[in-house]
Design a protein around this motif. Structure first.
Motif, mmCIF file in Angstrom:
data_model
loop_
_atom_site.group_PDB
_atom_site.id
_atom_site.type_symbol
_atom_site.label_atom_id
_atom_site.label_comp_id
_atom_site.label_asym_id
_atom_site.label_seq_id
_atom_site.Cartn_x
_atom_site.Cartn_y
_atom_site.Cartn_z
ATOM 1 N N HIS A 52 0.807 -1.326 -0.120
ATOM 2 C CA HIS A 52 0.068 0.016 -0.142
ATOM 3 C C HIS A 52 0.895 1.440 -0.142
ATOM 4 C CE1 HIS A 52 -2.726 3.061 1.696
ATOM 5 N NE2 HIS A 52 -3.454 2.552 0.869
ATOM 6 N N THR A 56 0.793 3.834 -3.267
ATOM 7 C CA THR A 56 0.302 5.005 -2.882
ATOM 8 C C THR A 56 1.289 6.097 -3.094
ATOM 9 O OG1 THR A 56 0.457 4.787 -0.572
ATOM 10 C CG2 THR A 56 -1.831 4.517 -1.464
ATOM 11 N N ALA A 115 -13.743 7.009 -9.800
ATOM 12 C CA ALA A 115 -12.182 6.683 -9.969
ATOM 13 C C ALA A 115 -11.410 7.756 -9.847
ATOM 14 C CB ALA A 115 -11.897 5.985 -11.344
ATOM 15 N N PHE A 118 -11.482 8.789 -5.975
ATOM 16 C CA PHE A 118 -10.425 8.047 -5.358
ATOM 17 C C PHE A 118 -8.820 8.459 -5.491
ATOM 18 C CE2 PHE A 118 -13.741 4.386 -5.699
ATOM 19 C CZ PHE A 118 -14.213 4.627 -4.538
ATOM 20 N N MET A 121 -8.375 11.206 -3.408
ATOM 21 C CA MET A 121 -8.018 10.975 -2.141
ATOM 22 C C MET A 121 -6.578 10.245 -1.772
ATOM 23 S SD MET A 121 -11.537 8.885 -0.717
ATOM 24 C CE MET A 121 -10.932 8.879 1.034
ATOM 25 N N VAL A 122 -6.041 9.464 -2.825
ATOM 26 C CA VAL A 122 -4.722 9.008 -2.531
ATOM 27 C C VAL A 122 -3.818 10.238 -2.633
ATOM 28 C CG1 VAL A 122 -2.885 7.578 -3.776
ATOM 29 C CG2 VAL A 122 -5.459 6.581 -3.624
ATOM 30 N N GLY A 127 -6.823 8.823 2.602
ATOM 31 C CA GLY A 127 -6.862 7.551 3.046
ATOM 32 C C GLY A 127 -5.861 6.918 3.742
ATOM 33 N N LEU B 40 -10.507 -1.493 -11.922
ATOM 34 C CA LEU B 40 -9.605 -0.379 -11.647
ATOM 35 C C LEU B 40 -10.310 0.420 -10.558
ATOM 36 C CD1 LEU B 40 -7.664 1.854 -12.883
ATOM 37 C CD2 LEU B 40 -9.342 2.582 -14.107
ATOM 38 N N VAL B 41 -11.551 0.489 -10.596
ATOM 39 C CA VAL B 41 -12.421 1.449 -9.600
ATOM 40 C C VAL B 41 -12.306 0.706 -8.517
ATOM 41 C CG1 VAL B 41 -14.622 2.371 -8.883
ATOM 42 C CG2 VAL B 41 -14.004 2.549 -11.127
ATOM 43 N N TRP B 43 -9.532 -1.233 -7.147
ATOM 44 C CA TRP B 43 -8.184 -1.091 -6.978
ATOM 45 C C TRP B 43 -7.912 0.566 -6.475
ATOM 46 C CZ3 TRP B 43 -4.253 1.851 -10.236
ATOM 47 C CH2 TRP B 43 -2.918 1.787 -9.744
ATOM 48 N N LEU B 44 -8.274 1.699 -7.123
ATOM 49 C CA LEU B 44 -8.270 2.732 -6.667
ATOM 50 C C LEU B 44 -9.177 3.021 -5.306
ATOM 51 C CD1 LEU B 44 -8.626 4.885 -10.018
ATOM 52 C CD2 LEU B 44 -6.582 4.558 -8.499
ATOM 53 N N GLY B 45 -10.182 2.516 -5.245
ATOM 54 C CA GLY B 45 -11.026 2.641 -4.013
ATOM 55 C C GLY B 45 -10.251 1.942 -2.817
ATOM 56 N N ALA B 46 -9.679 0.798 -3.107
ATOM 57 C CA ALA B 46 -8.873 0.004 -1.949
ATOM 58 C C ALA B 46 -7.597 1.020 -1.644
ATOM 59 C CB ALA B 46 -8.506 -1.201 -2.455
ATOM 60 N N LEU B 47 -6.945 1.673 -2.516
ATOM 61 C CA LEU B 47 -5.789 2.315 -2.332
ATOM 62 C C LEU B 47 -6.251 3.330 -1.301
ATOM 63 C CD1 LEU B 47 -3.900 2.174 -5.908
ATOM 64 C CD2 LEU B 47 -3.123 1.489 -3.614
ATOM 65 N N ALA B 48 -7.339 4.147 -1.830
ATOM 66 C CA ALA B 48 -7.806 5.315 -1.115
ATOM 67 C C ALA B 48 -8.271 5.017 0.464
ATOM 68 C CB ALA B 48 -9.158 5.887 -1.919
ATOM 69 N N SER B 49 -8.953 3.654 0.511
ATOM 70 C CA SER B 49 -9.495 3.532 1.592
ATOM 71 C C SER B 49 -8.423 3.194 2.891
ATOM 72 C CB SER B 49 -10.379 2.302 1.660
ATOM 73 O OG SER B 49 -11.396 2.782 0.586
ATOM 74 N N GLY B 50 -7.202 2.699 2.389
ATOM 75 C CA GLY B 50 -6.299 2.623 3.541
ATOM 76 C C GLY B 50 -5.635 0.966 3.373
ATOM 77 N N PRO B 51 -4.643 0.777 3.967
ATOM 78 C CA PRO B 51 -3.922 -0.591 3.998
ATOM 79 C C PRO B 51 -4.960 -1.840 4.303
ATOM 80 C CG PRO B 51 -2.916 1.124 5.261
ATOM 81 C CD PRO B 51 -4.114 1.665 5.063
ATOM 82 N N TYR B 54 -7.076 -2.137 1.043
ATOM 83 C CA TYR B 54 -6.034 -2.850 -0.066
ATOM 84 C C TYR B 54 -5.488 -3.946 0.221
ATOM 85 C CZ TYR B 54 -1.859 -2.421 -3.174
ATOM 86 O OH TYR B 54 -0.991 -2.780 -4.220
#
Lengths: 140, 129
Positions: A52, A56, A115, A118, A121-122, A127, B40-41, B43-51, B54
């Motif tokens: 992660h 990120t 997308a 998100f 956010m990154v 996040g 893709l969505v 993957w990006l959502g998991a990255l944005a939501s945190g470890p 992810y």
């Protein structure tokens, strides 16, 4: 220049004069997809690991973030155009076609907006858990 | 559907590479549109939501079925890109002669498989997956 009757055009049965635009944008976005998706594939392969923190950290830097934003717009746009052709080829009833195109347009905007959000956010680190605060002098 | 006679569809023609490259272009493109963009969505959502989120994504992506989907998406991309470049050439009006059309249809399909193999061999050799 005009084909069909006025009511035919209104119902979407005649030439709507957007065919060339659809064709051109499909090709513009195709080139965009080729460049940005290749960038994504090569970048992911070249990362030392896919943790992660690593992913990120890579995604939050300016060039990858810009390339991914462009990739999201280009791929969703291209997908919407391609699926439209699929719908036009296989969904024949006018009412069904309208409903499927409505759903396709909504799904495209929802997916692309999600997308991009998100990605934002990154990039802003929203996040990512904050690093543990340094121990105060003197200890607890 | 109309009951009047319609033009012959896929089932009635003799299969050739030009038909195969055409339907594979559609299959790989619409496959990426429906499956690839969802991944893709996610993957990006998991990255944005945190470890933690992810880690869940990575567990699925790294499982046997995740690898199958990722190899499938890699093939879909390179197949669609290869036959897409073929379409750019056809757009210029070139490549419609029977022999060259047949040849470049085969080349497009082979290119998709070969590029996918190169990427995944690199991943397996360099990373041990």
């Amino acid at each position: 220049m005009r084909h069909g009757t006025s009511i035919g055009r209104v119902r979407g049965l005649g030439s709507s004069h957007h065919g060339a635009h659809h064709w051109l944008v499909q090709r513009f976005t195709a080139v965009g997809n080729l460049v940005t998706v290749l960038f994504l594939i090569v970048s992911l392969i070249m990362l030392p690991d896919l943790s992660h923190a690593t992913v990120t950290g890579w995604l939050a830097s300016p060039v990858p973030a810009l390339m991914m934003a462009l990739m999201i717009v280009s791929t969703f746009w291209h997908a919407r155009l391609g699926l439209q052709v699929l719908v036009e080829d296989y969904v024949h009833t006018a009412g069904n076609r309208f409903a499927v195109m409505l759903a396709l347009n909504l799904a495209t905007f929802v997916g692309a907006a999600a997308a991009l959000f998100f990605l934002f956010m990154v990039v802003t680190g929203a996040g990512t858990p904050a690093p543990a605060p340094a121990a105060p002098a003197g200890g607890m | 559907m109309a009951t009047r006679p319609l033009s012959p569809h896929l089932s009635i023609w003799k299969w050739g590479p030009h038909m195969a490259v055409s339907i594979l272009h559609r299959v790989s493109g619409d496959g990426m549109a429906l499956v690839g963009l969802a991944v893709l969505v996610w993957w990006l959502g998991a990255l944005a939501s945190g470890p933690d989120a992810y880690a869940t994504f990575s567990a699925h992506a790294g499982s046997w079925y995740g690898i199958v989907v990722l190899i499938g998406l890699t093939w879909a991309f390179f197949n669609h890109a290869s036959s897409g470049i073929r379409h750019f050439v056809l757009d210029t009006g070139a490549g419609y002669e029977l022999e060259s059309n047949r040849l470049w249809s085969w080349v497009s399909m082979a290119s998709g498989v070969v590029l996918t193999a190169i990427v995944w061999l690199f991943i397996i050799v360099e990373k041990g997956i």
